[in-house]
Design a protein around this motif. Sequence first.
Motif, PDB file in Angstrom:
ATOM      1  N   GLN A   1       0.820  -1.204   0.000  1.00  0.00           N
ATOM      2  CA  GLN A   1       0.000   0.000   0.000  1.00  0.00           C
ATOM      3  C   GLN A   1       0.856   1.257   0.000  1.00  0.00           C
ATOM      4  OE1 GLN A   1      -2.451  -0.928   3.414  1.00  0.00           O
ATOM      5  NE2 GLN A   1      -4.173  -1.614   2.160  1.00  0.00           N
ATOM      6  N   GLU A   2       1.931   1.251   0.774  1.00  0.00           N
ATOM      7  CA  GLU A   2       2.843   2.395   0.774  1.00  0.00           C
ATOM      8  C   GLU A   2       3.499   2.572  -0.589  1.00  0.00           C
ATOM      9  OE1 GLU A   2       6.782   4.191   3.087  1.00  0.00           O
ATOM     10  OE2 GLU A   2       5.965   2.240   3.664  1.00  0.00           O
ATOM     11  N   ALA A   3       3.896   1.455  -1.202  1.00  0.00           N
ATOM     12  CA  ALA A   3       4.545   1.526  -2.512  1.00  0.00           C
ATOM     13  C   ALA A   3       3.590   2.034  -3.587  1.00  0.00           C
ATOM     14  CB  ALA A   3       5.085   0.148  -2.888  1.00  0.00           C
TER      15      ALA A   3
ATOM     16  N   LEU B   1       5.455   7.532  -5.282  1.00  0.00           N
ATOM     17  CA  LEU B   1       6.325   7.238  -6.415  1.00  0.00           C
ATOM     18  C   LEU B   1       7.520   6.396  -6.007  1.00  0.00           C
ATOM     19  CD1 LEU B   1       6.323  10.634  -8.355  1.00  0.00           C
ATOM     20  CD2 LEU B   1       5.043   8.542  -8.870  1.00  0.00           C
ATOM     21  N   THR B   2       8.012   6.595  -4.796  1.00  0.00           N
ATOM     22  CA  THR B   2       9.123   5.796  -4.298  1.00  0.00           C
ATOM     23  C   THR B   2       8.695   5.106  -3.002  1.00  0.00           C
ATOM     24  OG1 THR B   2      10.114   7.570  -2.991  1.00  0.00           O
ATOM     25  CG2 THR B   2      10.800   7.386  -5.297  1.00  0.00           C
ATOM     26  N   ASN B   3       9.509   4.170  -2.571  1.00  0.00           N
ATOM     27  CA  ASN B   3       9.221   3.436  -1.347  1.00  0.00           C
ATOM     28  C   ASN B   3      10.551   3.058  -0.703  1.00  0.00           C
ATOM     29  OD1 ASN B   3       9.942   0.506  -2.311  1.00  0.00           O
ATOM     30  ND2 ASN B   3       8.633   1.351  -3.934  1.00  0.00           N
ATOM     31  N   PRO B   4      10.564   2.644   0.552  1.00  0.00           N
ATOM     32  CA  PRO B   4      11.830   2.358   1.240  1.00  0.00           C
ATOM     33  C   PRO B   4      12.701   1.318   0.541  1.00  0.00           C
ATOM     34  CG  PRO B   4      10.067   2.538   2.854  1.00  0.00           C
ATOM     35  CD  PRO B   4       9.415   2.592   1.499  1.00  0.00           C
ATOM     36  N   VAL B   5      12.108   0.296  -0.039  1.00  0.00           N
ATOM     37  CA  VAL B   5      12.903  -0.742  -0.711  1.00  0.00           C
ATOM     38  C   VAL B   5      13.563  -0.173  -1.960  1.00  0.00           C
ATOM     39  CG1 VAL B   5      12.853  -3.049  -1.720  1.00  0.00           C
ATOM     40  CG2 VAL B   5      11.326  -2.502   0.172  1.00  0.00           C
ATOM     41  N   LEU B   6      12.824   0.625  -2.714  1.00  0.00           N
ATOM     42  CA  LEU B   6      13.397   1.267  -3.907  1.00  0.00           C
ATOM     43  C   LEU B   6      14.485   2.256  -3.513  1.00  0.00           C
ATOM     44  CD1 LEU B   6      11.544   2.480  -7.031  1.00  0.00           C
ATOM     45  CD2 LEU B   6      12.958   4.122  -5.820  1.00  0.00           C
TER      46      LEU B   6
ATOM     47  N   GLU C   1      16.375   2.142  -0.885  1.00  0.00           N
ATOM     48  CA  GLU C   1      17.552   1.380  -0.468  1.00  0.00           C
ATOM     49  C   GLU C   1      18.325   0.891  -1.687  1.00  0.00           C
ATOM     50  OE1 GLU C   1      18.718  -2.683   2.052  1.00  0.00           O
ATOM     51  OE2 GLU C   1      16.656  -1.953   2.016  1.00  0.00           O
ATOM     52  N   TRP C   2      17.600   0.449  -2.705  1.00  0.00           N
ATOM     53  CA  TRP C   2      18.229   0.033  -3.960  1.00  0.00           C
ATOM     54  C   TRP C   2      19.066   1.171  -4.530  1.00  0.00           C
ATOM     55  CZ3 TRP C   2      18.168  -4.359  -7.209  1.00  0.00           C
ATOM     56  CH2 TRP C   2      18.546  -4.143  -8.534  1.00  0.00           C
ATOM     57  N   LYS C   3      18.481   2.350  -4.529  1.00  0.00           N
ATOM     58  CA  LYS C   3      19.154   3.522  -5.077  1.00  0.00           C
ATOM     59  C   LYS C   3      20.372   3.892  -4.231  1.00  0.00           C
ATOM     60  CE  LYS C   3      18.938   7.048  -8.059  1.00  0.00           C
ATOM     61  NZ  LYS C   3      18.925   6.903  -9.521  1.00  0.00           N
ATOM     62  N   THR C   4      20.244   3.815  -2.906  1.00  0.00           N
ATOM     63  CA  THR C   4      21.345   4.153  -1.996  1.00  0.00           C
ATOM     64  C   THR C   4      22.542   3.236  -2.219  1.00  0.00           C
ATOM     65  OG1 THR C   4      19.805   5.015  -0.339  1.00  0.00           O
ATOM     66  CG2 THR C   4      22.002   4.397   0.427  1.00  0.00           C
ATOM     67  N   ARG C   5      22.287   1.982  -2.539  1.00  0.00           N
ATOM     68  CA  ARG C   5      23.360   1.017  -2.776  1.00  0.00           C
ATOM     69  C   ARG C   5      23.978   1.164  -4.164  1.00  0.00           C
ATOM     70  NH1 ARG C   5      19.616  -3.017  -1.019  1.00  0.00           N
ATOM     71  NH2 ARG C   5      19.847  -3.950  -3.092  1.00  0.00           N
ATOM     72  N   GLY C   6      23.534   2.144  -4.915  1.00  0.00           N
ATOM     73  CA  GLY C   6      24.111   2.382  -6.235  1.00  0.00           C
ATOM     74  C   GLY C   6      23.361   1.722  -7.369  1.00  0.00           C
ATOM     75  N   GLY C   7      22.191   1.128  -7.080  1.00  0.00           N
ATOM     76  CA  GLY C   7      21.409   0.468  -8.116  1.00  0.00           C
ATOM     77  C   GLY C   7      20.784   1.464  -9.071  1.00  0.00           C
ATOM     78  N   LYS C   8      20.676   1.089 -10.329  1.00  0.00           N
ATOM     79  CA  LYS C   8      20.079   1.949 -11.352  1.00  0.00           C
ATOM     80  C   LYS C   8      18.597   1.606 -11.533  1.00  0.00           C
ATOM     81  CE  LYS C   8      24.064   3.841 -12.312  1.00  0.00           C
ATOM     82  NZ  LYS C   8      24.337   5.241 -11.898  1.00  0.00           N
ATOM     83  N   ILE C   9      17.808   2.620 -11.881  1.00  0.00           N
ATOM     84  CA  ILE C   9      16.369   2.457 -12.077  1.00  0.00           C
ATOM     85  C   ILE C   9      16.005   2.977 -13.461  1.00  0.00           C
ATOM     86  CG2 ILE C   9      14.076   3.046 -11.206  1.00  0.00           C
ATOM     87  CD1 ILE C   9      15.383   3.589  -8.474  1.00  0.00           C
ATOM     88  N   ILE C  10      15.365   2.134 -14.254  1.00  0.00           N
ATOM     89  CA  ILE C  10      14.963   2.502 -15.608  1.00  0.00           C
ATOM     90  C   ILE C  10      13.450   2.602 -15.671  1.00  0.00           C
ATOM     91  CG2 ILE C  10      15.033   1.894 -18.061  1.00  0.00           C
ATOM     92  CD1 ILE C  10      17.768   2.551 -16.871  1.00  0.00           C
ATOM     93  N   GLY C  11      12.938   3.787 -15.988  1.00  0.00           N
ATOM     94  CA  GLY C  11      11.503   4.008 -16.098  1.00  0.00           C
ATOM     95  C   GLY C  11      10.969   3.569 -17.445  1.00  0.00           C
ATOM     96  N   MET C  12       9.812   2.918 -17.419  1.00  0.00           N
ATOM     97  CA  MET C  12       9.150   2.451 -18.636  1.00  0.00           C
ATOM     98  C   MET C  12       7.834   3.206 -18.792  1.00  0.00           C
ATOM     99  SD  MET C  12       9.763  -1.647 -18.104  1.00  0.00           S
ATOM    100  CE  MET C  12       8.715  -1.561 -16.645  1.00  0.00           C
TER     101      MET C  12
ATOM    102  N   SER D   1       5.546  -2.995  -9.821  1.00  0.00           N
ATOM    103  CA  SER D   1       6.187  -2.128 -10.810  1.00  0.00           C
ATOM    104  C   SER D   1       7.241  -1.210 -10.222  1.00  0.00           C
ATOM    105  CB  SER D   1       5.113  -1.271 -11.501  1.00  0.00           C
ATOM    106  OG  SER D   1       4.578  -0.314 -10.592  1.00  0.00           O
ATOM    107  N   CYS D   2       7.446  -1.280  -8.891  1.00  0.00           N
ATOM    108  CA  CYS D   2       8.372  -0.324  -8.278  1.00  0.00           C
ATOM    109  C   CYS D   2       9.180  -0.944  -7.150  1.00  0.00           C
ATOM    110  CB  CYS D   2       7.607   0.900  -7.768  1.00  0.00           C
ATOM    111  SG  CYS D   2       6.284   0.523  -6.599  1.00  0.00           S
ATOM    112  N   MET D   3       9.399  -2.256  -7.239  1.00  0.00           N
ATOM    113  CA  MET D   3      10.206  -2.961  -6.246  1.00  0.00           C
ATOM    114  C   MET D   3      11.149  -3.923  -6.953  1.00  0.00           C
ATOM    115  SD  MET D   3       7.641  -4.060  -3.148  1.00  0.00           S
ATOM    116  CE  MET D   3       7.189  -2.890  -1.867  1.00  0.00           C
ATOM    117  N   PRO D   4      12.325  -4.198  -6.369  1.00  0.00           N
ATOM    118  CA  PRO D   4      13.169  -5.267  -6.923  1.00  0.00           C
ATOM    119  C   PRO D   4      12.384  -6.569  -6.954  1.00  0.00           C
ATOM    120  CG  PRO D   4      14.361  -3.993  -5.266  1.00  0.00           C
ATOM    121  CD  PRO D   4      12.940  -3.536  -5.206  1.00  0.00           C
ATOM    122  N   ARG D   5      12.461  -7.262  -8.060  1.00  0.00           N
ATOM    123  CA  ARG D   5      11.577  -8.401  -8.283  1.00  0.00           C
ATOM    124  C   ARG D   5      11.796  -9.538  -7.292  1.00  0.00           C
ATOM    125  NH1 ARG D   5       7.637  -8.711 -12.148  1.00  0.00           N
ATOM    126  NH2 ARG D   5       8.086  -6.494 -12.077  1.00  0.00           N
ATOM    127  N   GLU D   6      13.033  -9.814  -6.896  1.00  0.00           N
ATOM    128  CA  GLU D   6      13.269 -10.890  -5.925  1.00  0.00           C
ATOM    129  C   GLU D   6      12.571 -10.582  -4.607  1.00  0.00           C
ATOM    130  OE1 GLU D   6      15.587  -9.236  -7.531  1.00  0.00           O
ATOM    131  OE2 GLU D   6      17.058 -10.590  -8.474  1.00  0.00           O
TER     132      GLU D   6
END
Length: 387
Positions: free
Chosen positions: A14-16, A20-25, A27-38, A206-211
Amino acid sequence: MQNRLQSSALLEFQEAAANLTNPVLQEWKTRGGKIIGMMYHYIPEEIITAAGMLPYRMRATGSDGTELSESRFTQVNCSLVRHLFDSGMRGNQNFLDGVVSVNNCDHIRRLYDNWKAKIKTPYTHFMSFPKKSGLEQAEAYRGELEGFIRSLVEQFDVDISDEKLRNAIKLHNETRRLQRQLYALRKGDAPPISGAETLTAMVAASCMPREYYNVRLAQLIEDCSKAEPSKNHLARIMVIGGEIDDPNFIAAIESQKGLVVTDLLGYGYRSFAKDVNTHGDPLTALADYQVNERPADPRLFGRTTEERDMYISRLVHDFNIDGVISVRLMQCDHWGFEQVNLTKYLRKKRIPHLALETEYILGSVGQLKTRVQAFVESIVEAKHVNN
């Protein structure tokens, strides 16, 4: 409508879905992960996943105006496009490292052009998607996907091997399997999860790492087995439409005792009805899935009108549907024509149908609730007459 479902996974979804963003996303960004918008759904998320990046279905959730889009778009443009461009202009989409789009419609095409010119996300890529299904069209789209991979490799210095593509396909197929399992819970007389809650879980994908998402979705499904279902509904409803990503829209329907038990939405049934083939060349499988296998929306023609009708009949039977609500975003030509076709088909099949038009950002719901209430009452009255 409350059904007393207690789930930490649902709260997280529900939060996600509400932001537009959420804590898991984050965290992904903080660790240097890239995000591609579709910008639309005819883009294989598996390619982005195989590149080690996070595929993000672009939304304008939380937008409260379109003032900054008015220099590029007018009121005859789709409100999704206007709100999304305005959100980008305000910097709300700056967490994206890239944007990829296809020529879904003229509105989306112009959105990409203006986004590239004015918002200047670090990486942008555009692909031509066929307007007709078929083997030649899938082969042509495979060529577009090859170009997409080359551009990602060049921009981000990543390796996208066939093995990584196959692993990504398996991961996303697991998502589809779990989502089918979630929808199957809604076939009974008293589903343990509402339609609004289900759309919440679908948008969160649509806005979380799939695993991570797969683990939490499995938890939600387990939590549903412990829920105390509510039978406080008068009609079982299927919703058909395009880019409906606001669970509050479904909640407004359900507040009038029309329980939404299934759908043909871009964020719903069409995204998981079939798996991507895991045998043979993975890029060929992804192209064929998008062009020929995935349940099509009205933008794609060739086989698709009859197929969409087939899906409607199948879902009406499998989910014991009492009535269908079709939804068109204002100014959407594709869904405007589709509602005409739906009206003819559903009338022929004697399936009650309510056609609605709405803006992307849900405003006053009074008129919506009034029309849904009248629709549900007509279904109940017809049942009494027939009995």
